[in-house]
Design a protein around this motif. Structure first.
Motif, PDB file in Angstrom:
ATOM      1  N   PRO A   8       0.862  -1.149   0.134  1.00 43.77           N
ATOM      2  CA  PRO A   8      -0.081   0.015   0.143  1.00 43.77           C
ATOM      3  C   PRO A   8       0.790   1.312  -0.185  1.00 43.77           C
ATOM      4  O   PRO A   8       1.935   1.206   0.389  1.00 43.77           O
ATOM      5  CB  PRO A   8      -0.815  -0.034   1.196  1.00 43.77           C
ATOM      6  N   HIS A  14      -1.554   3.393   6.347  1.00 43.25           N
ATOM      7  CA  HIS A  14      -2.619   2.712   5.599  1.00 43.25           C
ATOM      8  C   HIS A  14      -3.381   1.859   6.885  1.00 43.25           C
ATOM      9  O   HIS A  14      -3.005   1.214   7.539  1.00 43.25           O
ATOM     10  CB  HIS A  14      -1.784   1.679   4.765  1.00 43.25           C
ATOM     11  N   ARG A  15      -4.716   2.118   6.704  1.00 43.12           N
ATOM     12  CA  ARG A  15      -5.692   1.471   7.500  1.00 43.12           C
ATOM     13  C   ARG A  15      -5.353   1.665   8.780  1.00 43.12           C
ATOM     14  O   ARG A  15      -5.399   0.842   9.907  1.00 43.12           O
ATOM     15  CB  ARG A  15      -5.898  -0.238   7.081  1.00 43.12           C
ATOM     16  N   GLY A  85     -10.787   3.573  -4.531  1.00 46.03           N
ATOM     17  CA  GLY A  85      -9.961   3.090  -3.407  1.00 46.03           C
ATOM     18  C   GLY A  85     -10.449   2.020  -2.442  1.00 46.03           C
ATOM     19  O   GLY A  85      -9.875   1.266  -1.903  1.00 46.03           O
ATOM     20  N   VAL A  86     -11.842   2.441  -2.236  1.00 46.03           N
ATOM     21  CA  VAL A  86     -12.488   1.504  -1.289  1.00 46.03           C
ATOM     22  C   VAL A  86     -12.766   0.164  -1.932  1.00 46.03           C
ATOM     23  O   VAL A  86     -12.537  -1.124  -1.276  1.00 46.03           O
ATOM     24  CB  VAL A  86     -14.005   1.947  -0.772  1.00 46.03           C
ATOM     25  N   GLY A  89      -9.021  -1.344  -3.110  1.00 46.38           N
ATOM     26  CA  GLY A  89      -7.857  -1.247  -2.396  1.00 46.38           C
ATOM     27  C   GLY A  89      -6.622  -0.782  -2.928  1.00 46.38           C
ATOM     28  O   GLY A  89      -5.549  -0.810  -2.616  1.00 46.38           O
ATOM     29  N   ASP A  91      -5.110   2.619  -5.104  1.00 45.36           N
ATOM     30  CA  ASP A  91      -5.136   4.008  -5.462  1.00 45.36           C
ATOM     31  C   ASP A  91      -5.015   4.118  -7.155  1.00 45.36           C
ATOM     32  O   ASP A  91      -4.560   3.166  -7.722  1.00 45.36           O
ATOM     33  CB  ASP A  91      -4.086   5.046  -4.956  1.00 45.36           C
ATOM     34  N   SER A 231      -6.046   7.539  -2.473  1.00 42.03           N
ATOM     35  CA  SER A 231      -4.919   6.622  -1.426  1.00 42.03           C
ATOM     36  C   SER A 231      -5.469   6.806  -0.093  1.00 42.03           C
ATOM     37  O   SER A 231      -5.476   5.984   0.772  1.00 42.03           O
ATOM     38  CB  SER A 231      -3.594   6.994  -1.761  1.00 42.03           C
ATOM     39  N   GLN A 234      -7.839   4.971   2.206  1.00 40.40           N
ATOM     40  CA  GLN A 234      -7.456   3.843   2.577  1.00 40.40           C
ATOM     41  C   GLN A 234      -6.992   3.853   4.066  1.00 40.40           C
ATOM     42  O   GLN A 234      -6.463   2.866   4.517  1.00 40.40           O
ATOM     43  CB  GLN A 234      -6.755   2.909   1.607  1.00 40.40           C
ATOM     44  N   ARG A 245     -17.797  -2.072   2.841  1.00 40.53           N
ATOM     45  CA  ARG A 245     -17.278  -1.258   1.586  1.00 40.53           C
ATOM     46  C   ARG A 245     -18.064  -0.309   1.193  1.00 40.53           C
ATOM     47  O   ARG A 245     -17.994   0.835   0.698  1.00 40.53           O
ATOM     48  CB  ARG A 245     -16.825  -2.177   0.728  1.00 40.53           C
TER      49      ARG A 245
END
Length: 439
Positions: A8, A14-15, A85-86, A89, A91, A231, A234, A245
């Motif tokens: 990522p 990220h997340r 993005g969603v 996963g 960008d 991006s 995420q 989602r």
């Protein structure tokens, strides 16, 4: 379309932001709020100020309808970034890398890096001009000072992405409050404002008005914002189920819509203040930021008006430079799968903006910064189709998006928006080059 394994972008965040499991709307909205505001700063950056000032001083409230239309287009395109993005996963840069051949990706990456450097240049000059106006700091030193603000971003991102979002929201909020005060000082005509939001045929029939209108539209959607938004959505740690989602798409779109509505207010406010202060006082040629700063206090009879304007410019420039450096990291990692240490990446991005700014000021003088700002907007216009068209292609591809693919009505609407934006940018580009050649 086959999807390749990937690391990522912005893996350090990220997340990283948890989403509450409770059904409460308010808490979830707060958890998802943030990325939209990072994106919104691209719509109120110093590069937009000149067109808003020129439109207001020359034509009063008439071009408010163009600001509204351009903002609606931006809301639609940024919603597609959330969806991409969603759902995947990935960008936009990573999706390009998966879909296009290596040579095409290399070209797209180079074009995007040039666009980010051009955007960063505009924000850097905006901040430097603000420091000069507020504190009398020479422009060349202002460029050097603002070139160091990457250190703030590095410090905050090390503490967590929420700190970056909080800083940007604070800066955007500062710009909004400043222009709310300017509107109160300028006492605009409410009926004239409402009429200005209603589209008028004069915008198309008057060539001079059309040129400024296209400038407003052309400077609205920043190419790097599409990479950035796809991006940073995420950074939220939603559960990887279909239901969650869809929820992430809903709240992410709501976040960007609210943030861009705030950007609509700021852009409108710049034009409204210019119209109320300059146009109706007979100053119809105010297009330079420095001229607006010098005239505001004398014309409004409020000593603080110019200082508040300068503070808004400084906050606008600083918030935009922070997001441009993030976008630079995202496109390099996405297109090339090449990761530099964050401080190296941001230092490289900033040098690409600082060096041409310093060379121009040293060899051509401070008055040349206006032409440099125009050139930066032309470069952004050139790159825009190479970001908008792939975004619509990917989000309309069922093999990639699955159940999250754009419905037919959205495909048609997005295609129309892309056609309008690209056509107007090409037209503006031709006019700009013809002006440079024949004047």
């Amino acid at each position: 379309m086959s999807l390749t394994p990937h690391t990522p972008s912005l893996s350090e965040v990220h997340r990283s932001i948890k989403i509450p499991n409770e059904k409460g709307f308010g808490r979830k909205m707060l958890a998802y709020a943030g990325p939209g505001y990072l994106v919104s700063v691209g719509y109120v950056d110093p590069g937009n100020w000149a067109t808003d000032l020129a439109g207001g001083s020359k034509f009063g409230y008439t071009l408010l309808s163009v600001i509204l239309l351009s903002n609606l287009m931006a809301i639609l395109l940024q919603s597609l970034c959330v969806r991409l993005g969603v759902a995947t996963g990935r960008d936009l840069a990573q999706a390009c890398r998966d879909y296009f051949p290596p040579r095409v990706n290399l070209i797209l990456w180079v074009l995007c890096e040039i666009a980010i450097a051009a955007c960063d240049l505009a924000e850097l000059l905006g901040s430097a001009i603000a420091l000069q106006l507020l504190f009398g700091i020479p422009l060349i030193w202002g460029v050097c000072i603002t070139g160091c603000d990457v250190l703030i971003l590095l410090l905050l991102q090390g503490k967590g992405f929420r700190y970056v979002e909080a800083l940007v929201i604070t800066l955007v909020g500062t710009v909004g409050v400043c222009f709310l005060l300017e509107i109160i000082f300028s006492q605009p005509d409410l009926a004239g404002i409402l009429q200005g939001y209603w589209p008028q045929s004069e915008v198309v029939r008057n060539p001079e008005m059309l040129y400024i209108a296209i400038g407003i539209l052309g400077a609205t959607v920043m190419p790097h914002n599409l990479y950035l938004h796809s991006s940073i959505v995420q950074t939220r740690a939603w559960e990887p189920t279909s239901e969650k989602r869809w929820e992430a798409i809903k709240f992410g779109t709501l976040d960007s819509t609210i943030a861009l509505s705030f950007a609509l207010f700021i852009n409108s406010a710049i034009l409204i203040v210019a119209a109320a202060t300059f146009h109706f006082s007979g100053y119809n040629e105010v297009a330079e930021i420095q001229d607006a700063y010098r005239l505001l206090s004398p014309l409004l009879g409020v000593s603080a008006a110019s200082a508040i304007f300068g503070l808004a410019l400084l906050a606008s420039g600083q918030s935009s430079t922070l997001t441009a450096t993030l976008a630079g990291q995202i496109v390099m990692e996405g297109f090339l799968q090449f990761r530099l240490k964050p401080w190296v990446r941001r230092l490289a991005t900033r040098c690409l903006a600082v060096i041409p700014a310093l060379i121009t000021i040293i060899f051509f003088g401070e008055r040349s910064t206006g032409q440099l700002l125009i050139l930066s907007q032309v470069i952004l216009s050139l790159q825009l189709p190479f970001a908008v068209i792939p975004l619509i292609m990917f989000t309309s591809n069922r093999r990639l998006m699955g159940e999250f693919v754009n419905p037919n009505w959205l495909k048609v609407l997005a295609g129309a928006v892309a056609t309008i934006i690209v056509s107007l940018n090409v037209w503006l580009l031709l006019q700009t080059f013809s002006g440079l050649l024949f004047h």
